[in-house]
Enzyme design. Structure first.
Site, PDB file in Angstrom:
ATOM      1  N   SER A  33     -14.357   1.459 167.886  1.00 55.02           N
ATOM      2  CA  SER A  33     -12.788   0.882 168.089  1.00 55.02           C
ATOM      3  C   SER A  33     -11.812   1.024 168.474  1.00 55.02           C
ATOM      4  O   SER A  33     -11.174   1.922 168.925  1.00 55.02           O
ATOM      5  CB  SER A  33     -13.267  -0.299 168.055  1.00 55.02           C
ATOM      6  OG  SER A  33     -13.132  -1.920 169.135  1.00 55.02           O
ATOM      7  N   ASP A  64     -18.909  -0.487 173.126  1.00 56.47           N
ATOM      8  CA  ASP A  64     -18.020  -0.707 171.841  1.00 56.47           C
ATOM      9  C   ASP A  64     -18.775  -0.206 170.558  1.00 56.47           C
ATOM     10  O   ASP A  64     -19.696  -0.155 170.100  1.00 56.47           O
ATOM     11  CB  ASP A  64     -18.224  -1.601 171.596  1.00 56.47           C
ATOM     12  CG  ASP A  64     -16.175  -2.225 170.116  1.00 56.47           C
ATOM     13  OD1 ASP A  64     -16.596  -1.308 169.029  1.00 56.47           O
ATOM     14  OD2 ASP A  64     -15.623  -3.397 170.480  1.00 56.47           O
TER      15      ASP A  64
END
Length: 230
Positions: free
Chosen positions: A67, A217
């Site tokens: 991320s 993500d």
């Protein structure tokens, strides 16, 4: 060196004998400012020992990030025209301080919390436009194979319903993973309910489609990326 030859090149041996050094950077959105401050301090201390040109990529055999940690990873390892890191750790810290308020703009309206809940039911809270623009501007056309040390950045493909790991270790077997670092960063940062998913494709030198990606993500796959290194 031509791309095909570069992808066939053996991975670099460990910098310190048999000891493999790994830098692992977790996800956390705007909280990426925390590891960026720590990394800035670490790089400064290394510069006290080895000179002002020392960079974190010089000391780690593998840098892994999920991320927002994937964005930090790419910034620390993307090369400039001289084959040195494009960004120092202090630049990463400055990036977060300058751009996070624009990526996640604050709404001062007292009804904003209720509005966010309603919006979350219909799509992501933020459009991601500033994030996409600034990452593409910073990383330009740099690709995975150009990273200055081995990197590992996890994402999750919402069409295949499985993780996609962008890894220096996988490039020889899977050249379709040689995506732009900017696309990898946007994909691994696309936290569900906060930012939209990111779709792109990789092509060979003749412009033929290699693979299509539809990413969110990397924390969906592994918020702690070090578990994916070996």
């Amino acid at each position: 060196m031509p791309l095909k030859e570069e992808l066939r090149s053996p991975l670099q041996p460990p910098t310190y004998g048999n000891l493999v050094t790994i830098l692992s950077i977790d996800g956390g959105g705007v909280r990426g400012i925390i590891p960026s401050v720590i990394l800035d301090f670490l790089e400064h201390e290394l510069q006290q020992l080895d000179g002002e040109d020392a960079r974190l990529a010089d000391y780690f055999d593998v840098i892994a990030g999920t991320s927002t940690g994937g964005l930090v990873t790419a910034m620390l390892t993307a090369p400039n025209e001289d084959g040195r890191p494009l960004f120092a750790a202090k630049d990463v810290k400055s990036f977060y301080l300058e751009h996070c308020p624009k990526i996640f703009p604050h709404d001062g309206n007292p009804l904003a919390p209720a509005t966010k809940v309603i919006k979350a039911l219909s799509g992501p809270q933020y459009d991601g436009e500033h994030l996409h623009m600034i990452i593409q501007e910073k990383l330009q056309e740099k690709r995975l194979h150009e990273a200055l040390t081995n990197i590992v950045i996890p994402t999750f493909d919402i069409k295949r319903l499985q993780s996609t790991i962008f890894s220096s270790y996988q490039l020889k077997k899977h050249p379709s993973l040689d995506a732009k670092l900017s696309d990898i960063c946007i994909g691994t940062s696309a936290a569900p309910t906060y930012l939209p998913s990111h779709s792109f494709q990789t092509e060979d030198s003749a412009g033929n489609l290699l693979k299509e990606f539809n990413l969110i993500d990397g924390g969906v796959a592994a918020n702690n990326p070090v578990s994916l290194v070996f």
